[in-house]
Write an enzyme that holds these catalytic residues in place. Structure first.
Site, PDB file in Angstrom:
ATOM      1  N   ARG A  73     -14.795   6.325 -15.140  1.00  0.00           N
ATOM      2  CA  ARG A  73     -14.706   5.768 -13.784  1.00  0.00           C
ATOM      3  C   ARG A  73     -14.011   4.409 -13.805  1.00  0.00           C
ATOM      4  O   ARG A  73     -13.341   4.027 -12.845  1.00  0.00           O
ATOM      5  CB  ARG A  73     -16.107   5.646 -13.174  1.00  0.00           C
ATOM      6  CG  ARG A  73     -16.126   4.941 -11.825  1.00  0.00           C
ATOM      7  CD  ARG A  73     -17.437   5.187 -11.070  1.00  0.00           C
ATOM      8  NE  ARG A  73     -18.591   4.865 -11.863  1.00  0.00           N
ATOM      9  CZ  ARG A  73     -19.124   3.640 -12.003  1.00  0.00           C
ATOM     10  NH1 ARG A  73     -18.550   2.600 -11.393  1.00  0.00           N
ATOM     11  NH2 ARG A  73     -20.201   3.445 -12.725  1.00  0.00           N
ATOM     12  N   TYR A 125       1.625   7.990   9.268  1.00  0.00           N
ATOM     13  CA  TYR A 125       0.940   9.252   8.986  1.00  0.00           C
ATOM     14  C   TYR A 125      -0.391   9.279   9.729  1.00  0.00           C
ATOM     15  O   TYR A 125      -1.115   8.283   9.769  1.00  0.00           O
ATOM     16  CB  TYR A 125       0.733   9.380   7.478  1.00  0.00           C
ATOM     17  CG  TYR A 125      -0.250  10.446   7.063  1.00  0.00           C
ATOM     18  CD1 TYR A 125      -0.065  11.777   7.435  1.00  0.00           C
ATOM     19  CD2 TYR A 125      -1.364  10.124   6.304  1.00  0.00           C
ATOM     20  CE1 TYR A 125      -0.976  12.752   7.066  1.00  0.00           C
ATOM     21  CE2 TYR A 125      -2.276  11.096   5.913  1.00  0.00           C
ATOM     22  CZ  TYR A 125      -2.075  12.403   6.303  1.00  0.00           C
ATOM     23  OH  TYR A 125      -2.969  13.363   5.936  1.00  0.00           O
ATOM     24  N   ASP A 197       4.215   1.791   2.379  1.00  0.00           N
ATOM     25  CA  ASP A 197       4.024   3.163   1.908  1.00  0.00           C
ATOM     26  C   ASP A 197       5.402   3.740   1.579  1.00  0.00           C
ATOM     27  O   ASP A 197       6.245   3.904   2.455  1.00  0.00           O
ATOM     28  CB  ASP A 197       3.327   3.990   2.993  1.00  0.00           C
ATOM     29  CG  ASP A 197       2.951   5.388   2.518  1.00  0.00           C
ATOM     30  OD1 ASP A 197       3.727   5.990   1.739  1.00  0.00           O
ATOM     31  OD2 ASP A 197       1.893   5.890   2.932  1.00  0.00           O
ATOM     32  N   LYS A 222       2.488  14.022  -3.398  1.00  0.00           N
ATOM     33  CA  LYS A 222       3.765  14.454  -2.858  1.00  0.00           C
ATOM     34  C   LYS A 222       4.866  14.425  -3.922  1.00  0.00           C
ATOM     35  O   LYS A 222       4.777  15.143  -4.908  1.00  0.00           O
ATOM     36  CB  LYS A 222       4.107  13.595  -1.635  1.00  0.00           C
ATOM     37  CG  LYS A 222       2.964  13.452  -0.631  1.00  0.00           C
ATOM     38  CD  LYS A 222       2.426  14.792  -0.134  1.00  0.00           C
ATOM     39  CE  LYS A 222       1.531  14.690   1.092  1.00  0.00           C
ATOM     40  NZ  LYS A 222       0.287  13.948   0.902  1.00  0.00           N
TER      41      LYS A 222
END
Length: 405
Positions: A73, A125, A197, A222
């Site tokens: 983690r 988005y 972004d 993506k």
């Protein structure tokens, strides 16, 4: 000569940097992974401690009890290698890999406190809009939406506690272009961060940090991963202190990417340059074809030379990408095209090897208020095309029968 002493020249070109780190880091990683060409998957939750560091201070340095990795983690060799790759491609100091693009944005919001103002672009988005409105609002963050393609209209804004400006370029789904350098200057003059972004172009075509951005966001799902087979997100930073602050927050909230997904992303990045180049070549031909179709009323693509975006793209990017949005002559025609494609896939994602067709108003932007959709001219006749690497003639033929058949 041992496998850990492979001589390597300096790495300069992007295509090579998709596969190799700096010579120093490459030698270190070969030494630590038995010379493995494919970086191993360290599929483990915990790591054995060889001992306690001499400079360990209880209560102040709990993450670094010993040298190396402690708990996945917090850190993991496979994820660390991926983060080094992405930071290198974006010309950043450090990168953090998260379990999704939205997890990366959620982590980012932890930098801010109740009462902070964040200025965001009008065209984002839908998932980003949702998290800003819902999660950000609950935390007391104040989001102001404006059209960043007209920065001259921002100077009169009175935001008393501006901490960041946030935008995409090109935008999702209207492919509008924001001048990174201009917005970074606007933010820095007010003591705020500039957050960009870069999902639509990937670091192959654009590096926002080079134009003044402080943080770059990616949906690694993506183009970076590129095969529609994993979910990932990234934050890339120019400032090491800010990066360490975010890394501590990531450990606290548990948003880090799992080792296997990190390995898949490493594998995807190896072909990033090849995929991006081929997809853009296909996009150019599809845009040219769409512009000739009587049933297509508008084509949105940042590579159109008659668009306002073209000059900005030429200044801050090395290409125009593979994302196209286009408007048909009716809602009925748009829905028929979605269900009529045969080679192209009707699906809600982008950036993979396969070409995907999406209906933004009902998919990616379903939760966005109508007034916000109207402001960016997103209606029920617009389709978004993520162009893949298939033979372009097959793609054009499929679009032809779906739109005109």
């Amino acid at each position: 000569m041992s496998s850990t002493e492979i001589p390597r020249g300096e790495i300069k070109e992007f295509e090579t940097r998709c596969l190799h780190l700096s010579p120093e880091l490459e030698r270190k990683r070969f030494s630590e992974t038995y010379g493995a060409v494919s970086f191993p998957i360290f599929q483990t939750a915990a790591f054995v401690h060889p001992g306690v560091r001499d400079d360990y201070i209880p209560g102040q340095d709990h993450i670094s009890l010993s040298a190396g990795h402690n708990y996945t983690r917090e850190s993991n060799p496979t994820r660390s290698h991926l983060e080094s790759l992405v930071a290198q491609l974006e010309n950043g100091e450090e990168a953090l890999a998260s379990a999704s693009g939205m997890a990366a944005i959620s982590l980012l919001l932890n930098l801010f406190d109740a009462g902070d103002d964040i200025l965001v672009d009008a065209d984002l988005y839908g998932g980003s809009v949702r998290i800003f409105n819902d999660l950000g609002g609950k935390r007391g963050l104040r989001f102001e939406r404006r059209d960043f393609t007209r920065p001259e209209n921002l100077s009169s804004l009175k935001l008393n506690n501006l901490k960041a400006v946030y935008f995409e370029t090109p935008t999702n789904p209207m492919t509008r272009v924001v001048d990174i350098e201009r917005m970074a200057k606007f933010a820095h003059e007010r003591g705020a961060l500039c957050i960009v972004d870069n999902t639509f172009l990937s670091p192959y075509f654009q590096n926002p940090l080079d134009f003044g951005a402080d943080i770059v966001v990616h949906s690694g799902t993506k183009f970076l991963a590129g095969h529609h087979d994993l979910i990932a997100g990234f934050l890339v930073l120019r400032d090491k202190i800010l990066a360490e602050r975010l890394r501590a927050l990531s450990t606290a909230v548990g948003s880090a990417l799992a080792p296997f997904d990190a390995w898949l992303t490493i594998r995807g990045i190896k072909t990033l340059a090849l995929r991006m180049q081929r997809a853009q070549e296909n996009a150019f031909e599809i845009v040219e074809w769409l512009q000739k179709q009587p049933r297509v009323k508008r084509v949105c693509y940042p590579g159109l030379k008659n668009s306002d975006a073209y000059a900005i793209m030429k200044k801050q990017a090395r290409g125009f990408g593979a994302m196209i949005s286009f408007e048909l002559d009716s809602k009925e025609r748009a829905i028929a095209a979605l269900t009529g494609v045969k080679t192209i896939l009707f699906a809600e994602s982008l950036g993979g090897a396969e070409t995907l067709l999406t209906y933004p108003i009902a998919q990616t932007h379903a939760s966005v208020p109508k007034e916000a959709l109207d402001a960016i001219q997103l209606n029920d006749r617009i389709l978004r095309l993520s162009v893949g690497i298939e033979n372009v003639q097959d793609l054009v033929s499929d679009l032809d029968q779906a739109i005109n058949g």
